[in-house]
Design a protein around this motif. Structure first.
Motif, PDB file in Angstrom:
ATOM      1  N   ARG A   1      37.189  46.410 -50.611  1.00 10.81           N
ATOM      2  CA  ARG A   1      37.655  46.745 -49.536  1.00 10.81           C
ATOM      3  C   ARG A   1      36.719  47.461 -48.554  1.00 10.81           C
ATOM      4  N   VAL A   2      36.777  46.989 -47.263  1.00 12.94           N
ATOM      5  CA  VAL A   2      35.716  47.366 -46.371  1.00 12.94           C
ATOM      6  C   VAL A   2      36.176  48.702 -45.839  1.00 12.94           C
ATOM      7  N   ILE A   3      35.278  49.636 -45.675  1.00  9.44           N
ATOM      8  CA  ILE A   3      35.653  51.073 -45.117  1.00  9.44           C
ATOM      9  C   ILE A   3      35.014  51.164 -43.714  1.00  9.44           C
ATOM     10  N   ARG A   4      33.657  50.835 -43.690  1.00  9.02           N
ATOM     11  CA  ARG A   4      32.901  50.945 -42.452  1.00  9.02           C
ATOM     12  C   ARG A   4      31.984  49.773 -42.425  1.00  9.02           C
ATOM     13  N   ARG A   5      31.485  49.273 -41.281  1.00  7.14           N
ATOM     14  CA  ARG A   5      30.425  48.418 -40.849  1.00  7.14           C
ATOM     15  C   ARG A   5      29.560  49.286 -40.121  1.00  7.14           C
ATOM     16  N   TYR A   6      28.044  48.853 -40.399  1.00 12.33           N
ATOM     17  CA  TYR A   6      26.881  49.681 -39.956  1.00 12.33           C
ATOM     18  C   TYR A   6      25.993  48.455 -39.558  1.00 12.33           C
ATOM     19  N   PRO A   7      25.123  48.580 -38.597  1.00 12.67           N
ATOM     20  CA  PRO A   7      23.946  47.682 -38.353  1.00 12.67           C
ATOM     21  C   PRO A   7      23.078  47.653 -39.541  1.00 12.67           C
ATOM     22  N   HIS A   8      22.322  46.490 -39.515  1.00 16.70           N
ATOM     23  CA  HIS A   8      21.343  46.234 -40.606  1.00 16.70           C
ATOM     24  C   HIS A   8      20.329  45.384 -40.141  1.00 16.70           C
ATOM     25  N   ALA A   9      19.018  45.751 -40.254  1.00 13.77           N
ATOM     26  CA  ALA A   9      17.822  45.142 -39.492  1.00 13.77           C
ATOM     27  C   ALA A   9      17.844  43.707 -40.142  1.00 13.77           C
ATOM     28  N   THR A  10      17.911  42.628 -39.009  1.00 13.39           N
ATOM     29  CA  THR A  10      17.848  41.344 -39.616  1.00 13.39           C
ATOM     30  C   THR A  10      16.516  40.882 -39.855  1.00 13.39           C
ATOM     31  N   ASP A  11      15.413  41.658 -39.850  1.00  7.37           N
ATOM     32  CA  ASP A  11      14.354  41.332 -40.437  1.00  7.37           C
ATOM     33  C   ASP A  11      14.049  41.667 -41.894  1.00  7.37           C
ATOM     34  N   ALA A  12      15.175  42.550 -42.387  1.00  5.90           N
ATOM     35  CA  ALA A  12      15.060  43.117 -43.700  1.00  5.90           C
ATOM     36  C   ALA A  12      15.407  42.028 -44.854  1.00  5.90           C
ATOM     37  N   PHE A  13      14.525  41.408 -45.460  1.00  7.87           N
ATOM     38  CA  PHE A  13      14.850  40.603 -46.571  1.00  7.87           C
ATOM     39  C   PHE A  13      15.234  41.451 -47.761  1.00  7.87           C
ATOM     40  N   THR A  14      16.319  41.977 -48.023  1.00  4.40           N
ATOM     41  CA  THR A  14      16.572  43.235 -48.887  1.00  4.40           C
ATOM     42  C   THR A  14      16.550  42.818 -50.254  1.00  4.40           C
ATOM     43  N   GLN A  15      15.679  43.574 -50.851  1.00  7.14           N
ATOM     44  CA  GLN A  15      15.594  43.133 -52.326  1.00  7.14           C
ATOM     45  C   GLN A  15      15.875  44.452 -53.248  1.00  7.14           C
ATOM     46  N   GLY A  16      16.028  45.464 -52.703  1.00 12.68           N
ATOM     47  CA  GLY A  16      16.456  46.777 -53.215  1.00 12.68           C
ATOM     48  C   GLY A  16      17.115  47.782 -52.146  1.00 12.68           C
ATOM     49  N   LEU A  17      17.936  48.682 -52.962  1.00 15.15           N
ATOM     50  CA  LEU A  17      18.830  49.513 -51.767  1.00 15.15           C
ATOM     51  C   LEU A  17      19.154  50.629 -52.782  1.00 15.15           C
ATOM     52  N   LEU A  18      19.042  51.680 -51.978  1.00  9.62           N
ATOM     53  CA  LEU A  18      19.632  53.080 -52.818  1.00  9.62           C
ATOM     54  C   LEU A  18      20.179  53.913 -51.677  1.00  9.62           C
ATOM     55  N   PHE A  19      20.908  55.096 -51.885  1.00 12.57           N
ATOM     56  CA  PHE A  19      21.450  55.785 -50.951  1.00 12.57           C
ATOM     57  C   PHE A  19      20.891  57.187 -51.435  1.00 12.57           C
ATOM     58  N   GLU A  20      20.668  58.161 -50.455  1.00 14.12           N
ATOM     59  CA  GLU A  20      20.530  59.516 -50.734  1.00 14.12           C
ATOM     60  C   GLU A  20      20.702  60.130 -49.465  1.00 14.12           C
ATOM     61  N   GLN A  21      21.658  61.087 -49.494  1.00  9.31           N
ATOM     62  CA  GLN A  21      22.000  62.055 -48.551  1.00  9.31           C
ATOM     63  C   GLN A  21      21.973  61.545 -47.152  1.00  9.31           C
ATOM     64  N   GLY A  22      22.706  60.602 -46.702  1.00  7.01           N
ATOM     65  CA  GLY A  22      22.910  59.969 -45.518  1.00  7.01           C
ATOM     66  C   GLY A  22      21.642  58.976 -45.212  1.00  7.01           C
ATOM     67  N   LYS A  23      20.635  58.742 -45.971  1.00  7.57           N
ATOM     68  CA  LYS A  23      19.774  57.796 -45.589  1.00  7.57           C
ATOM     69  C   LYS A  23      19.676  56.577 -46.689  1.00  7.57           C
ATOM     70  N   LEU A  24      19.469  55.640 -46.233  1.00  9.16           N
ATOM     71  CA  LEU A  24      19.297  54.423 -47.104  1.00  9.16           C
ATOM     72  C   LEU A  24      17.839  54.391 -47.427  1.00  9.16           C
TER      73      LEU A  24
END
Ligand SMILES: [Ca+2]
Length: 299
Positions: free
Chosen positions: A76-99
């Motif tokens: 269930r989607v709560i919010r959407r945020y922009p994501h850089a389209t040059d980011a070939f995402t391989q790892g992601l983590l979240f810490e205090q408001g920052k990814l």
């Protein structure tokens, strides 16, 4: 998964990001593996083939057997945020408001700190030596970034993004998360490897199964409250794994996050992070324009 061919390497190096993404896909997976994974996940293995079940459980009351079945969830989607389209995402983590994000591709890999709300890249550092970066985990004040076929893990100071040291390992590196005790690492197979967070030495391995069948193509990971969440390469399914037994306890259907018109120039879903305060997950993908804040709810 054998080593990439020399011609494949050349292609990856000279290709533009999208072409390189396609090369990565073509080189990184045998065509039948996704089919195997799919049949495993949609498999019809009888409950009594599940290796964790004792004979008591097999013959136990129906209510107890039901409790042991794989939970089916959706996003269930709560919010959407922009994501850089040059980011070939391989790892992601979240810490205090920052990814914190690791992006891949040969000669383009980065480590990034990203503002959640805006998607702005607050800090980025190029990954050295033409490495192909993969999964990312945080251990105390350090960030640990895997590489795909380069057999080294890079250790950075979280505060400064300075590269402090490297660990060597054998085989491929895909996803990484830290459960407070072990680093958990995937390599694109059905195996999870548990490693000492300081020395990177292997402590143990577990084979992941879904309804008794190998759950292959485990990719980006997130360690959350006694479970290891993995997105499945080339699928929009996420599995929640019991790290002691390797048994998949829940399958989350994450299809349809991007609208069809948003799929242009994007690659697969890849990237799971978690906010322990809200208990929400963040999901995105390689070259995706959007990062989603979600919760997992019953189908
Ligand atoms: Ca993650």
């Amino acid at each position: 998964m054998g080593p990439v061919s020399s011609s494949g390497s050349a292609f990856l190096i000279i290709g533009a990001s999208v072409a390189a993404a396609a090369g990565y896909v073509a080189l990184n997976r045998l065509p039948n593996e996704d089919g195997n994974a799919r049949s495993a996940e949609r498999g019809t293995a009888a409950d009594n083939t599940a290796p964790e079940q004792s004979s008591n459980e097999r013959t136990g009351p129906p209510a107890r057997r039901r409790k042991r079945e794989v939970e089916r969830l959706r996003v269930r989607v709560i919010r959407r945020y922009p994501h850089a389209t040059d980011a070939f995402t391989q790892g992601l983590l979240f810490e205090q408001g920052k990814l914190l994000e690791s992006t891949g591709l040969r000669a383009q890999s980065t480590l990034r700190e990203v503002e959640l709300a805006s998607g702005n890249v607050l800090r980025r550092t190029a990954v050295p030596d033409n490495l192909f970066a993969e999964g990312l985990a945080q251990v105390g004040g350090d960030l640990i970034q895997l590489t795909w076929q380069d057999e080294q893990a890079l250790v950075y100071d979280r505060a400064t993004f300075q590269l402090k040291k490297r660990h060597r390992y054998e085989g491929e590196g895909w996803g990484l998360c830290y459960d407070g005790k072990d680093l958990v690492m995937s390599d694109g197979t059905d195996q999870l490897t548990f490693r000492d967070p300081d020395s990177f030495a292997v402590r143990r391995r577990v084979s992941v199964t879904l309804e008794g069948q190998p759950a292959r193509d485990l990719n980006e990971l997130e360690c959350v409250r006694g479970r290891v969440y993995a997105n499945i390469w080339q699928r929009e399914d996420i599995v929640a794994i019991d790290p002691q037994t390797g048994i998949v306890r829940a399958v989350i259907d994450a299809r349809g996050l991007l609208k069809p018109e948003q799929r242009h120039h994007t690659d697969v879903l890849n990237g799971i992070a978690y906010d322990p305060k809200t208990k929400h997950f963040f999901l995105t993908g390689k070259l995706w324009p959007t990062l989603f804040e979600v919760e997992f709810v019953p189908e």
